[in-house]
Design a protein around this motif. Structure first.
Motif, PDB file in Angstrom:
ATOM      1  N   ARG A  23       1.180  -1.071   0.207  1.00  0.00           N
ATOM      2  CA  ARG A  23       0.324   0.365   0.008  1.00  0.00           C
ATOM      3  C   ARG A  23       0.805   0.924  -0.063  1.00  0.00           C
ATOM      4  O   ARG A  23       1.854   1.406   1.090  1.00  0.00           O
ATOM      5  CB  ARG A  23      -0.925  -0.365   1.386  1.00  0.00           C
ATOM      6  CG  ARG A  23      -1.493   1.161   1.175  1.00  0.00           C
ATOM      7  CD  ARG A  23      -3.194   0.694   2.166  1.00  0.00           C
ATOM      8  NE  ARG A  23      -2.626   1.046   3.274  1.00  0.00           N
ATOM      9  CZ  ARG A  23      -3.402   0.504   4.671  1.00  0.00           C
ATOM     10  NH1 ARG A  23      -4.746   0.218   4.254  1.00  0.00           N
ATOM     11  NH2 ARG A  23      -2.952   0.727   5.914  1.00  0.00           N
ATOM     12  N   LEU A  24       1.148   2.328  -0.871  1.00  0.00           N
ATOM     13  CA  LEU A  24       1.397   3.458  -0.915  1.00  0.00           C
ATOM     14  C   LEU A  24       1.314   4.416  -0.363  1.00  0.00           C
ATOM     15  O   LEU A  24       0.067   5.084  -1.818  1.00  0.00           O
ATOM     16  CB  LEU A  24       2.112   2.954  -3.135  1.00  0.00           C
ATOM     17  CG  LEU A  24       2.414   2.233  -2.781  1.00  0.00           C
ATOM     18  CD1 LEU A  24       2.406   1.574  -4.673  1.00  0.00           C
ATOM     19  CD2 LEU A  24       3.716   1.332  -3.242  1.00  0.00           C
ATOM     20  N   ASN A  25       0.927   4.686   0.830  1.00  0.00           N
ATOM     21  CA  ASN A  25       0.107   5.456   1.073  1.00  0.00           C
ATOM     22  C   ASN A  25       0.736   6.368   2.815  1.00  0.00           C
ATOM     23  O   ASN A  25       0.963   6.403   3.379  1.00  0.00           O
ATOM     24  CB  ASN A  25      -1.152   5.269   1.557  1.00  0.00           C
ATOM     25  CG  ASN A  25      -1.563   6.265   2.448  1.00  0.00           C
ATOM     26  OD1 ASN A  25      -1.442   8.271   1.598  1.00  0.00           O
ATOM     27  ND2 ASN A  25      -2.627   6.006   3.542  1.00  0.00           N
ATOM     28  N   GLY A  26       2.169   7.286   1.884  1.00  0.00           N
ATOM     29  CA  GLY A  26       3.209   7.295   2.918  1.00  0.00           C
ATOM     30  C   GLY A  26       4.229   6.908   2.380  1.00  0.00           C
ATOM     31  O   GLY A  26       4.404   6.099   1.482  1.00  0.00           O
ATOM     32  N   PRO A  27       4.580   6.251   4.413  1.00  0.00           N
ATOM     33  CA  PRO A  27       5.447   5.122   3.795  1.00  0.00           C
ATOM     34  C   PRO A  27       4.932   4.334   3.080  1.00  0.00           C
ATOM     35  O   PRO A  27       3.579   3.616   3.501  1.00  0.00           O
ATOM     36  CB  PRO A  27       5.853   4.470   5.284  1.00  0.00           C
ATOM     37  CG  PRO A  27       4.774   5.187   5.873  1.00  0.00           C
ATOM     38  CD  PRO A  27       4.061   6.436   5.115  1.00  0.00           C
ATOM     39  N   VAL A  28       5.991   3.561   3.054  1.00  0.00           N
ATOM     40  CA  VAL A  28       5.247   1.725   1.960  1.00  0.00           C
ATOM     41  C   VAL A  28       5.120   0.925   3.017  1.00  0.00           C
ATOM     42  O   VAL A  28       5.016   0.531   3.636  1.00  0.00           O
ATOM     43  CB  VAL A  28       5.992   1.162   0.843  1.00  0.00           C
ATOM     44  CG1 VAL A  28       6.004   0.266   0.210  1.00  0.00           C
ATOM     45  CG2 VAL A  28       6.706   2.691  -0.091  1.00  0.00           C
ATOM     46  N   GLU A  29       3.876   0.612   2.966  1.00  0.00           N
ATOM     47  CA  GLU A  29       3.883  -0.713   3.151  1.00  0.00           C
ATOM     48  C   GLU A  29       3.398  -2.074   3.118  1.00  0.00           C
ATOM     49  O   GLU A  29       2.756  -2.027   1.708  1.00  0.00           O
ATOM     50  CB  GLU A  29       2.241  -0.663   4.007  1.00  0.00           C
ATOM     51  CG  GLU A  29       1.736   0.754   5.081  1.00  0.00           C
ATOM     52  CD  GLU A  29       0.620   0.737   5.638  1.00  0.00           C
ATOM     53  OE1 GLU A  29       0.129  -0.011   7.063  1.00  0.00           O
ATOM     54  OE2 GLU A  29       0.029   1.551   5.301  1.00  0.00           O
ATOM     55  N   VAL A  30       3.574  -3.325   3.333  1.00  0.00           N
ATOM     56  CA  VAL A  30       4.068  -4.349   2.854  1.00  0.00           C
ATOM     57  C   VAL A  30       3.490  -5.771   4.085  1.00  0.00           C
ATOM     58  O   VAL A  30       3.660  -5.388   5.527  1.00  0.00           O
ATOM     59  CB  VAL A  30       5.664  -5.301   2.198  1.00  0.00           C
ATOM     60  CG1 VAL A  30       5.849  -6.246   2.015  1.00  0.00           C
ATOM     61  CG2 VAL A  30       6.453  -4.321   1.595  1.00  0.00           C
ATOM     62  N   ALA A  42       5.849  -1.004   7.749  1.00  0.00           N
ATOM     63  CA  ALA A  42       6.006  -0.275   7.284  1.00  0.00           C
ATOM     64  C   ALA A  42       7.358   0.652   6.613  1.00  0.00           C
ATOM     65  O   ALA A  42       8.416   0.120   7.386  1.00  0.00           O
ATOM     66  CB  ALA A  42       5.519   0.749   8.010  1.00  0.00           C
ATOM     67  N   ILE A  43       7.891   0.710   5.301  1.00  0.00           N
ATOM     68  CA  ILE A  43       9.172   0.751   5.436  1.00  0.00           C
ATOM     69  C   ILE A  43       9.221   2.626   4.229  1.00  0.00           C
ATOM     70  O   ILE A  43       8.114   3.030   3.520  1.00  0.00           O
ATOM     71  CB  ILE A  43       9.618   0.102   4.095  1.00  0.00           C
ATOM     72  CG1 ILE A  43       8.846  -1.329   4.646  1.00  0.00           C
ATOM     73  CG2 ILE A  43      10.538   0.391   3.837  1.00  0.00           C
ATOM     74  CD1 ILE A  43       9.052  -2.263   3.686  1.00  0.00           C
ATOM     75  N   GLU A  44      10.500   2.859   4.809  1.00  0.00           N
ATOM     76  CA  GLU A  44       9.980   4.376   4.007  1.00  0.00           C
ATOM     77  C   GLU A  44      10.596   4.222   2.281  1.00  0.00           C
ATOM     78  O   GLU A  44      10.880   3.265   1.841  1.00  0.00           O
ATOM     79  CB  GLU A  44      11.276   5.634   4.539  1.00  0.00           C
ATOM     80  CG  GLU A  44      11.799   5.814   5.443  1.00  0.00           C
ATOM     81  CD  GLU A  44       9.798   6.622   5.770  1.00  0.00           C
ATOM     82  OE1 GLU A  44       9.484   7.729   5.011  1.00  0.00           O
ATOM     83  OE2 GLU A  44       9.503   6.245   7.597  1.00  0.00           O
ATOM     84  N   ARG A  45       9.889   5.580   1.809  1.00  0.00           N
ATOM     85  CA  ARG A  45       9.910   5.112   0.419  1.00  0.00           C
ATOM     86  C   ARG A  45      11.295   4.945  -0.495  1.00  0.00           C
ATOM     87  O   ARG A  45      11.524   4.477  -1.217  1.00  0.00           O
ATOM     88  CB  ARG A  45       9.433   6.204  -0.498  1.00  0.00           C
ATOM     89  CG  ARG A  45       7.598   6.161  -0.105  1.00  0.00           C
ATOM     90  CD  ARG A  45       7.199   7.435  -0.729  1.00  0.00           C
ATOM     91  NE  ARG A  45       5.819   7.558  -0.894  1.00  0.00           N
ATOM     92  CZ  ARG A  45       4.650   6.689  -1.578  1.00  0.00           C
ATOM     93  NH1 ARG A  45       5.296   6.811  -2.985  1.00  0.00           N
ATOM     94  NH2 ARG A  45       2.899   6.191  -1.233  1.00  0.00           N
ATOM     95  N   ALA A  46      12.226   5.325   0.321  1.00  0.00           N
ATOM     96  CA  ALA A  46      13.874   5.093  -0.220  1.00  0.00           C
ATOM     97  C   ALA A  46      14.264   4.086  -0.155  1.00  0.00           C
ATOM     98  O   ALA A  46      15.011   3.378  -1.104  1.00  0.00           O
ATOM     99  CB  ALA A  46      14.806   6.548   0.181  1.00  0.00           C
ATOM    100  N   GLU A  47      13.906   3.426   1.125  1.00  0.00           N
ATOM    101  CA  GLU A  47      14.108   2.300   1.862  1.00  0.00           C
ATOM    102  C   GLU A  47      13.858   1.307   1.081  1.00  0.00           C
ATOM    103  O   GLU A  47      14.202  -0.014   0.352  1.00  0.00           O
ATOM    104  CB  GLU A  47      14.391   2.248   3.516  1.00  0.00           C
ATOM    105  CG  GLU A  47      15.282   2.286   3.903  1.00  0.00           C
ATOM    106  CD  GLU A  47      14.894   4.160   3.854  1.00  0.00           C
ATOM    107  OE1 GLU A  47      14.031   4.637   4.038  1.00  0.00           O
ATOM    108  OE2 GLU A  47      15.816   4.607   4.556  1.00  0.00           O
ATOM    109  N   PHE A  48      12.348   1.468   0.628  1.00  0.00           N
ATOM    110  CA  PHE A  48      11.617  -0.135  -0.071  1.00  0.00           C
ATOM    111  C   PHE A  48      12.742   0.455  -1.911  1.00  0.00           C
ATOM    112  O   PHE A  48      12.229  -0.608  -2.187  1.00  0.00           O
ATOM    113  CB  PHE A  48      10.239   0.752   0.044  1.00  0.00           C
ATOM    114  CG  PHE A  48       9.504   0.226  -1.350  1.00  0.00           C
ATOM    115  CD1 PHE A  48       9.379  -1.491  -0.409  1.00  0.00           C
ATOM    116  CD2 PHE A  48       8.798  -0.486  -2.167  1.00  0.00           C
ATOM    117  CE1 PHE A  48       8.451  -2.687  -1.229  1.00  0.00           C
ATOM    118  CE2 PHE A  48       7.274  -0.869  -3.170  1.00  0.00           C
ATOM    119  CZ  PHE A  48       7.500  -2.261  -2.343  1.00  0.00           C
ATOM    120  N   ALA A  49      12.698   1.116  -2.164  1.00  0.00           N
ATOM    121  CA  ALA A  49      13.049   1.457  -3.856  1.00  0.00           C
ATOM    122  C   ALA A  49      14.692   0.855  -3.482  1.00  0.00           C
ATOM    123  O   ALA A  49      14.784   0.577  -4.918  1.00  0.00           O
ATOM    124  CB  ALA A  49      13.335   2.923  -4.252  1.00  0.00           C
TER     125      ALA A  49
END
Length: 56
Positions: A23-30, A42-49
């Motif tokens: 789910r892409l709403n703020g931090p990425v959730e997996v 919850a993972i910060e977008r930069a770390e998820f990328a």
């Protein structure tokens, strides 16, 4: 802002195997789509990328 929808991995089949949703709403959730009640990570977008680059 409306809550973003969970999206299943395009690599997940319909055979009931391992499935991951994001789910892409703020931090990425997996989360595990077969056990959503267990919560999500919850993972910060930069770390998820960075994660996607490392496994891609």
């Amino acid at each position: 802002m409306a809550t973003a929808k969970w999206r299943k991995s395009t690599r997940s089949g319909n055979s009931g195997g391992n499935c991951v949703e994001v789910r892409l709403n703020g931090p990425v959730e997996v989360r595990d789509s077969k056990a959503p009640a267990l919560g999500s990570l919850a993972i910060e977008r930069a770390e998820f990328a960075a994660l996607l680059r490392s496994v891609g």
